[in-house]
Design a protein around this motif. Structure first.
Motif, PDB file in Angstrom:
ATOM      1  N   TRP A 194     -41.297 -27.217 -19.112  1.00 13.60           N
ATOM      2  CA  TRP A 194     -40.207 -28.190 -19.106  1.00 13.60           C
ATOM      3  C   TRP A 194     -39.127 -27.813 -18.114  1.00 13.60           C
ATOM      4  N   ILE A 195     -38.279 -28.797 -17.854  1.00  9.20           N
ATOM      5  CA  ILE A 195     -37.063 -28.581 -17.079  1.00  9.20           C
ATOM      6  C   ILE A 195     -35.925 -29.223 -17.866  1.00  9.20           C
ATOM      7  N   SER A 196     -34.823 -28.519 -17.971  1.00  6.82           N
ATOM      8  CA  SER A 196     -33.693 -29.026 -18.754  1.00  6.82           C
ATOM      9  C   SER A 196     -32.407 -28.917 -17.950  1.00  6.82           C
ATOM     10  N   ALA A 197     -31.467 -29.751 -18.307  1.00  3.05           N
ATOM     11  CA  ALA A 197     -30.176 -29.753 -17.613  1.00  3.05           C
ATOM     12  C   ALA A 197     -29.058 -30.045 -18.604  1.00  3.05           C
ATOM     13  N   ASP A 198     -27.918 -29.471 -18.350  1.00  3.14           N
ATOM     14  CA  ASP A 198     -26.690 -29.779 -19.082  1.00  3.14           C
ATOM     15  C   ASP A 198     -25.626 -30.099 -18.050  1.00  3.14           C
ATOM     16  N   PHE A 199     -24.844 -31.137 -18.312  1.00  4.08           N
ATOM     17  CA  PHE A 199     -23.746 -31.454 -17.399  1.00  4.08           C
ATOM     18  C   PHE A 199     -22.629 -32.123 -18.170  1.00  4.08           C
ATOM     19  N   ILE A 200     -21.472 -32.177 -17.531  1.00  6.84           N
ATOM     20  CA  ILE A 200     -20.313 -32.832 -18.148  1.00  6.84           C
ATOM     21  C   ILE A 200     -20.164 -34.226 -17.558  1.00  6.84           C
ATOM     22  N   LEU A 201     -20.135 -35.197 -18.449  1.00  3.78           N
ATOM     23  CA  LEU A 201     -19.934 -36.595 -18.052  1.00  3.78           C
ATOM     24  C   LEU A 201     -18.492 -36.955 -18.386  1.00  3.78           C
ATOM     25  N   ASP A 209     -20.409 -29.794 -13.254  1.00  2.00           N
ATOM     26  CA  ASP A 209     -20.945 -28.638 -13.986  1.00  2.00           C
ATOM     27  C   ASP A 209     -22.414 -28.809 -14.380  1.00  2.00           C
ATOM     28  N   ILE A 210     -23.209 -29.176 -13.409  1.00  2.00           N
ATOM     29  CA  ILE A 210     -24.647 -29.330 -13.671  1.00  2.00           C
ATOM     30  C   ILE A 210     -25.296 -27.952 -13.757  1.00  2.00           C
ATOM     31  N   ASP A 211     -26.002 -27.716 -14.843  1.00  2.40           N
ATOM     32  CA  ASP A 211     -26.703 -26.444 -15.042  1.00  2.40           C
ATOM     33  C   ASP A 211     -28.159 -26.757 -15.376  1.00  2.40           C
ATOM     34  N   ILE A 212     -29.074 -26.266 -14.542  1.00  2.97           N
ATOM     35  CA  ILE A 212     -30.495 -26.604 -14.688  1.00  2.97           C
ATOM     36  C   ILE A 212     -31.320 -25.346 -14.953  1.00  2.97           C
ATOM     37  N   ASN A 218     -47.650 -22.190 -16.702  1.00  7.66           N
ATOM     38  CA  ASN A 218     -48.576 -21.796 -15.640  1.00  7.66           C
ATOM     39  C   ASN A 218     -47.748 -21.226 -14.480  1.00  7.66           C
ATOM     40  N   LYS A 219     -47.855 -19.928 -14.263  1.00 11.24           N
ATOM     41  CA  LYS A 219     -47.002 -19.240 -13.296  1.00 11.24           C
ATOM     42  C   LYS A 219     -47.182 -19.756 -11.865  1.00 11.24           C
ATOM     43  N   LYS A 220     -48.334 -20.344 -11.558  1.00  8.72           N
ATOM     44  CA  LYS A 220     -48.581 -20.830 -10.206  1.00  8.72           C
ATOM     45  C   LYS A 220     -47.635 -21.977  -9.842  1.00  8.72           C
ATOM     46  N   ASN A 221     -47.128 -22.664 -10.858  1.00  8.32           N
ATOM     47  CA  ASN A 221     -46.253 -23.812 -10.591  1.00  8.32           C
ATOM     48  C   ASN A 221     -44.832 -23.413 -10.210  1.00  8.32           C
ATOM     49  N   TYR A 222     -44.497 -22.128 -10.347  1.00  8.34           N
ATOM     50  CA  TYR A 222     -43.133 -21.703 -10.021  1.00  8.34           C
ATOM     51  C   TYR A 222     -42.799 -21.898  -8.538  1.00  8.34           C
ATOM     52  N   LYS A 223     -43.804 -22.060  -7.718  1.00  2.00           N
ATOM     53  CA  LYS A 223     -43.526 -22.317  -6.297  1.00  2.00           C
ATOM     54  C   LYS A 223     -42.863 -23.681  -6.101  1.00  2.00           C
ATOM     55  N   TYR A 224     -42.901 -24.528  -7.141  1.00  3.14           N
ATOM     56  CA  TYR A 224     -42.263 -25.848  -7.067  1.00  3.14           C
ATOM     57  C   TYR A 224     -40.927 -25.891  -7.821  1.00  3.14           C
ATOM     58  N   SER A 225     -40.417 -24.730  -8.175  1.00  3.76           N
ATOM     59  CA  SER A 225     -39.157 -24.671  -8.925  1.00  3.76           C
ATOM     60  C   SER A 225     -38.022 -25.360  -8.186  1.00  3.76           C
ATOM     61  N   TYR A 227     -38.155 -27.512  -5.831  1.00  3.26           N
ATOM     62  CA  TYR A 227     -38.433 -28.939  -5.650  1.00  3.26           C
ATOM     63  C   TYR A 227     -37.975 -29.733  -6.863  1.00  3.26           C
ATOM     64  N   PHE A 228     -38.430 -29.329  -8.052  1.00  3.11           N
ATOM     65  CA  PHE A 228     -38.077 -30.074  -9.266  1.00  3.11           C
ATOM     66  C   PHE A 228     -36.598 -29.913  -9.615  1.00  3.11           C
ATOM     67  N   THR A 229     -36.044 -28.740  -9.330  1.00  2.00           N
ATOM     68  CA  THR A 229     -34.623 -28.523  -9.597  1.00  2.00           C
ATOM     69  C   THR A 229     -33.758 -29.439  -8.740  1.00  2.00           C
ATOM     70  N   SER A 230     -34.077 -29.522  -7.452  1.00  2.00           N
ATOM     71  CA  SER A 230     -33.295 -30.391  -6.560  1.00  2.00           C
ATOM     72  C   SER A 230     -33.476 -31.859  -6.913  1.00  2.00           C
ATOM     73  N   LYS A 231     -34.682 -32.236  -7.349  1.00  2.00           N
ATOM     74  CA  LYS A 231     -34.940 -33.621  -7.719  1.00  2.00           C
ATOM     75  C   LYS A 231     -34.167 -34.011  -8.984  1.00  2.00           C
ATOM     76  N   LEU A 232     -34.084 -33.092  -9.922  1.00  2.00           N
ATOM     77  CA  LEU A 232     -33.332 -33.395 -11.138  1.00  2.00           C
ATOM     78  C   LEU A 232     -31.842 -33.497 -10.845  1.00  2.00           C
ATOM     79  N   LYS A 233     -31.337 -32.612  -9.989  1.00  4.33           N
ATOM     80  CA  LYS A 233     -29.925 -32.693  -9.615  1.00  4.33           C
ATOM     81  C   LYS A 233     -29.641 -34.004  -8.893  1.00  4.33           C
TER      82      LYS A 233
END
Length: 262
Positions: A194-201, A209-212, A218-225, A227-233
């Motif tokens: 999963w990917i989770s985020a907390d922010f102040i609205l 204050d976006i915190d992701i 599956n450790k192989k997917n960490y190479k896309y960390s 990518y998904f972090t920037s997309k969620l932001k």
């Protein structure tokens, strides 16, 4: 000889079982005696508290108790105190224990609550609490409220109900964050990633204050960390979030998001 061994083992098992049963029965008896003794103790306290409450009630000395422990607790106690003072009702607090029978604890407070309901009506305290909660929100215009403190209204645009909030943003996120071709998907018995985020609205709809955080089983997917972090932001910043409300008043709030990967 074999039969004798079997008989011996059966007798030994019966002896052990009997001894174990006797021990368990004795332990249960001791527990019952201890419980009865404890209940008598609390019962005696309850009788004394009830008599004291009845004495104070005859003298028009009413007291409202803020409850703590295994009960609902409120943020607006100070506001509630001011409202109750207008009715000459004093304030105190009561702690509830999960290990003590409910009917035997805080008997003074319970007797007072019954008398307040009798004199002012069963909805009196609830109606005052609503007023107190509204006053608390107005008295704290800059407070950042937790998600659970806010009214059950969706903060995601175009949702038709509060429950829509917990699914629609997840679906929309993957419209801008497609899975890479060699992404390792979850197998049937694997734990979820999963990917989770907390922010102040804020009240004006802005986000800070976006915190992701991100976890891949599956450790192989960490190479896309990244990518998904920037997309969620990007998703959070581009969304026109609806400011939260608490007791009908627009407030600053914390917003948590959690998205599970396939």
């Amino acid at each position: 000889m074999r039969n004798m061994k079997i008989i011996y083992l059966m007798l030994l098992f019966a002896f052990i079982s009997c001894g174990k049963s006797t021990y368990q029965n004795q332990a249960l008896k001791e527990q019952r005696v201890e419980l009865d003794s404890e209940n008598k103790y609390w019962d005696s306290i309850c009788k004394v508290e009830t008599k004291n409450a009845e004495k104070d009630i005859k003298q028009n000395k009413l007291t409202y108790f803020h409850s703590f422990g295994m009960v609902v607790q409120y943020r607006s106690n100070e506001e509630m105190n001011k409202l109750l003072s207008k009715y000459n009702i004093r304030i105190d607090s009561a702690l509830y224990y999960c290990t003590v029978p409910g009917e035997l604890q805080n008997c003074y407070a319970n007797k007072m609550a019954q008398e307040i309901d009798k004199r002012f009506g069963k909805n009196f305290i609830d109606s005052l609490r609503i007023v107190a909660e509204k006053q608390f929100v107005k008295n704290n215009p800059n407070k950042i409220y937790d998600f659970e403190e806010c009214d059950t209204l969706s903060r995601y645009p175009n949702d038709k109900s509060y429950s829509d909030f917990f699914k629609n943003y997840k679906n929309d996120f993957f419209k801008i964050a497609e899975y890479p071709k060699d992404f390792e998907f979850r197998k049937e018995k694997d734990s979820y990633s999963w990917i989770s985020a907390d922010f102040i609205l804020h009240k004006d709809g802005t986000v800070t204050d976006i915190d992701i955080e991100l976890t891949f089983q599956n450790k192989k997917n960490y190479k896309y960390s990244s990518y998904f972090t920037s997309k969620l932001k990007e998703f959070i910043l581009k969304t026109k979030w609806i400011p939260a409300k608490s007791m009908g008043e627009i407030v600053n709030s914390k917003v948590p998001l959690t998205i599970h990967f396939k």
